[in-house]
Design an enzyme around this catalytic site. Structure first.
Site, PDB file in Angstrom:
ATOM      1  N   ALA A  71       1.122  14.152  21.285  1.00  0.00           N
ATOM      2  CA  ALA A  71       1.899  15.387  21.401  1.00  0.00           C
ATOM      3  C   ALA A  71       3.255  15.272  20.724  1.00  0.00           C
ATOM      4  O   ALA A  71       4.283  15.659  21.282  1.00  0.00           O
ATOM      5  CB  ALA A  71       2.067  15.760  22.876  1.00  0.00           C
ATOM      6  N   GLY A  72       3.262  14.730  19.502  1.00  0.00           N
ATOM      7  CA  GLY A  72       4.464  14.798  18.694  1.00  0.00           C
ATOM      8  C   GLY A  72       4.664  16.218  18.198  1.00  0.00           C
ATOM      9  O   GLY A  72       3.934  17.143  18.593  1.00  0.00           O
ATOM     10  N   ALA A  73       5.613  16.410  17.302  1.00  0.00           N
ATOM     11  CA  ALA A  73       5.932  17.764  16.848  1.00  0.00           C
ATOM     12  C   ALA A  73       4.731  18.458  16.205  1.00  0.00           C
ATOM     13  O   ALA A  73       4.346  19.554  16.599  1.00  0.00           O
ATOM     14  CB  ALA A  73       7.109  17.704  15.875  1.00  0.00           C
TER      15      ALA A  73
ATOM     16  N   LYS B 224       0.225  10.626   8.972  1.00  0.00           N
ATOM     17  CA  LYS B 224       0.650  10.265   7.614  1.00  0.00           C
ATOM     18  C   LYS B 224       1.258   8.866   7.647  1.00  0.00           C
ATOM     19  O   LYS B 224       2.470   8.699   7.758  1.00  0.00           O
ATOM     20  CB  LYS B 224       1.663  11.277   7.083  1.00  0.00           C
ATOM     21  CG  LYS B 224       1.093  12.663   6.869  1.00  0.00           C
ATOM     22  CD  LYS B 224       2.145  13.613   6.333  1.00  0.00           C
ATOM     23  CE  LYS B 224       1.555  14.987   6.060  1.00  0.00           C
ATOM     24  NZ  LYS B 224       2.561  15.941   5.544  1.00  0.00           N
TER      25      LYS B 224
ATOM     26  N   ALA C 166       6.886  21.277  11.034  1.00  0.00           N
ATOM     27  CA  ALA C 166       6.141  21.793  12.180  1.00  0.00           C
ATOM     28  C   ALA C 166       6.823  23.002  12.823  1.00  0.00           C
ATOM     29  O   ALA C 166       6.184  24.033  13.073  1.00  0.00           O
ATOM     30  CB  ALA C 166       5.944  20.681  13.211  1.00  0.00           C
TER      31      ALA C 166
ATOM     32  N   ARG D 104      11.943  14.248   9.151  1.00  0.00           N
ATOM     33  CA  ARG D 104      12.551  13.254  10.041  1.00  0.00           C
ATOM     34  C   ARG D 104      12.846  11.939   9.315  1.00  0.00           C
ATOM     35  O   ARG D 104      13.762  11.215   9.694  1.00  0.00           O
ATOM     36  CB  ARG D 104      11.657  13.013  11.256  1.00  0.00           C
ATOM     37  CG  ARG D 104      10.418  12.200  10.978  1.00  0.00           C
ATOM     38  CD  ARG D 104       9.564  12.041  12.216  1.00  0.00           C
ATOM     39  NE  ARG D 104       8.904  13.292  12.544  1.00  0.00           N
ATOM     40  CZ  ARG D 104       8.062  13.433  13.577  1.00  0.00           C
ATOM     41  NH1 ARG D 104       7.789  12.398  14.338  1.00  0.00           N
ATOM     42  NH2 ARG D 104       7.497  14.590  13.831  1.00  0.00           N
TER      43      ARG D 104
ATOM     44  N   LYS E  36       5.172   9.448   0.400  1.00  0.00           N
ATOM     45  CA  LYS E  36       6.383  10.268   0.292  1.00  0.00           C
ATOM     46  C   LYS E  36       7.373   9.942   1.403  1.00  0.00           C
ATOM     47  O   LYS E  36       8.594  10.089   1.239  1.00  0.00           O
ATOM     48  CB  LYS E  36       6.026  11.758   0.271  1.00  0.00           C
ATOM     49  CG  LYS E  36       5.197  12.264   1.445  1.00  0.00           C
ATOM     50  CD  LYS E  36       6.023  12.738   2.601  1.00  0.00           C
ATOM     51  CE  LYS E  36       5.146  13.226   3.739  1.00  0.00           C
ATOM     52  NZ  LYS E  36       5.917  13.626   4.924  1.00  0.00           N
TER      53      LYS E  36
END
Length: 463
Positions: free
Chosen positions: A50-52, A197, A236, A348, A286
């Protein structure tokens, strides 16, 4: 970004009537049919982590399809026990009171009082608790719709039809190994969509990268045609606020095309692509250079000239690396640069680089930052450096005319490794990597890659 969807129109979607006119129920029925779902048996979509982005993805599904309760069930798993600190609780209280719709919703749900108590320090809130009310700990300023939250992993996933991996790559293997224990008796094979990612590097038996979808395959035994990757140049919170965005779902045609259609919304356009692993790796690449960009921005007081010099160098390194990893690297140039651009603007990893350069964070604090979540670029720096340091991948140095490891032609990657991984250099040293004393034009690195047969399929586990 192309523009914003008029937020005045978003309220028109609240009861689902207009969305349904756009064919949502038909799209849901099509996917249910493909999965062989019988009447009365809901399609079960479960977010893991449940990250962003994981929270926003679940909320998008809930907003779109949650109205069809007899046909679909949407829930999200996160670990229990993560406390919300006092400062975050105070900030959350301010956000709630600045949004009349959120305030009224919490009052109707008899949930407002606990936020008052947390603001006063009389109560401790927990991340899974606030997620049920629509607040992601990594994205406090963007209230989501209320979500069905499950803290027991077995309960969440054992009968899931579609599992969405919203975990950092550094946690993916461990959690999916646990999930595999609950799937031993399954008759049907689930579909897994990974949002992660990040990458790992292995040097035996030959140097190669391992991506989250490969981790999932190895952990669960789910065939690779049922595992997909979804990524794109997006933030997000802005997606949830209906800023226009694009993404690609990559994987086998059997599922990527119907899922692209299922996930597509007026403000969130999903394309599909067959190149699974390479797009995943580019998503990790990236993040490496975004950290450096944040450092340069902070150290030069947002100098446009310095940032453009950095961009010229970092893009040439990314193109160089891409030629090693992809047979047709030109096809990745657009998606990679777009994803890099948005990450430099507001991601981030760029923020982390700024905080490191300003001294407000240090590498000793780790890469899981309160209020931001996992900074994936840190582990990616280590992985790409380790991979590209292998002598078995040697290339001819253009000046010295002798074989060198590819990393020797990537000065920014080398310096980020010394700053973030070994601590040999301070963040200020990133500026040294920009001052090219050899007077080599960054385009020369690109020309080197284009003039040699660089492609090494073994790097991505290809025969």
């Amino acid at each position: 970004m192309v523009g914003s969807i008029d937020t005045r129109k978003s309220s028109m979607y609240s009861n689902g009537s207009i969305q349904n006119c756009n064919g949502l129920e038909e799209k849901l029925d099509e996917l249910r049919t493909l999965l062989g779902k019988a009447d009365g048996d809901p399609l079960r979509i479960v977010g893991v982590g449940a990250g962003a982005w994981g929270s926003v993805f679940a909320a998008l599904m809930q907003d779109s399809y949650g109205q069809f309760r007899d046909k679909v069930q949407i829930r999200i798993w996160r670990r229990a026990g993560r406390a919300v600190d006092r400062a975050t609780a105070e900030h959350l209280f301010e956000v709630i009171n600045s949004r009349e719709d959120v305030l009224r919703r919490l009052i109707r749900r008899c949930a407002y009082l606990k936020y008052v108590e947390a603001r006063l320090g009389d109560r401790t809130l927990y991340a899974d608790e606030i997620l049920k009310d629509g607040f992601c700990l990594n994205m406090i300023e963007t209230p989501l719709c209320p979500l069905k939250v499950v803290t027991n992993l077995q309960e969440a996933v054992w009968d899931a039809d579609i599992v969405v991996n919203g975990l950092p790559s550094t946690e993916t293997r461990e959690v999916f190994e646990e999930i595999s224990k609950y799937w031993k008796e399954r008759i049907t094979v689930p579909i897994i969509i990974s949002l992660a990612k990040g990458i790992e590097a292995k040097v035996e038996p030959v140097p190669h990268l391992i991506t989250p979808t490969q981790m999932i395959k190895r952990a669960t035994g789910v065939p690779i045609e049922n595992i997909l990757y979804l990524g794109g140049p997006n933030i997000a919170a802005e997606i949830y606020n209906k800023e226009y965005a694009n993404a690609r779902i990559c994987g086998a045609e059997k599922w990527r095309k119907p899922l692209a259609k299922f996930l597509r919304q007026p403000h969130f356009i999903v394309w599909d692509n067959s190149d699974l692993v390479t797009h995943e790796v580019m998503g990790g690449l990236k993040n490496v250079y975004a950290i450096g960009a944040g450092m340069v921005a902070a150290l030069t007081k947002e100098s446009a000239t310095s940032k453009s010099v950095y961009f010229a160098h970092c893009t040439s390194e990314m193109i160089f690396i891409t030629h090693l990893l992809a047979e047709e690297p030109e096809k990745l140039a657009g998606p990679l640069l777009a994803d890099t651009y948005v990450t430099l603007l507001k991601g981030r990893n760029a923020w982390y680089g700024q905080m490191i350069a300003k001294g407000e964070l240090s590498r000793d604090m780790g890469d899981n930052i309160s209020g931001k979540g996992m900074i994936q670029g840190v582990s990616a720096v280590g992985a790409f450096y380790e991979l590209l340091s292998q002598s078995s991948l040697n290339v001819l140095h253009p000046e010295e005319k002798k074989p060198v490891a590819p990393v020797e032609l990537c000065p920014i990657l080398k310096m980020l490794y010394k700053i973030l991984i070994t601590g040999e250099q301070s963040p200020l040293a990133i500026l040294q990597a920009l001052r090219d004393e050899t007077l080599n034009d960054p385009r020369e690195r690109i020309e080197i890659a284009q003039s040699h047969v660089f492609y090494r399929p073994s790097l991505l586990g290809q025969p």
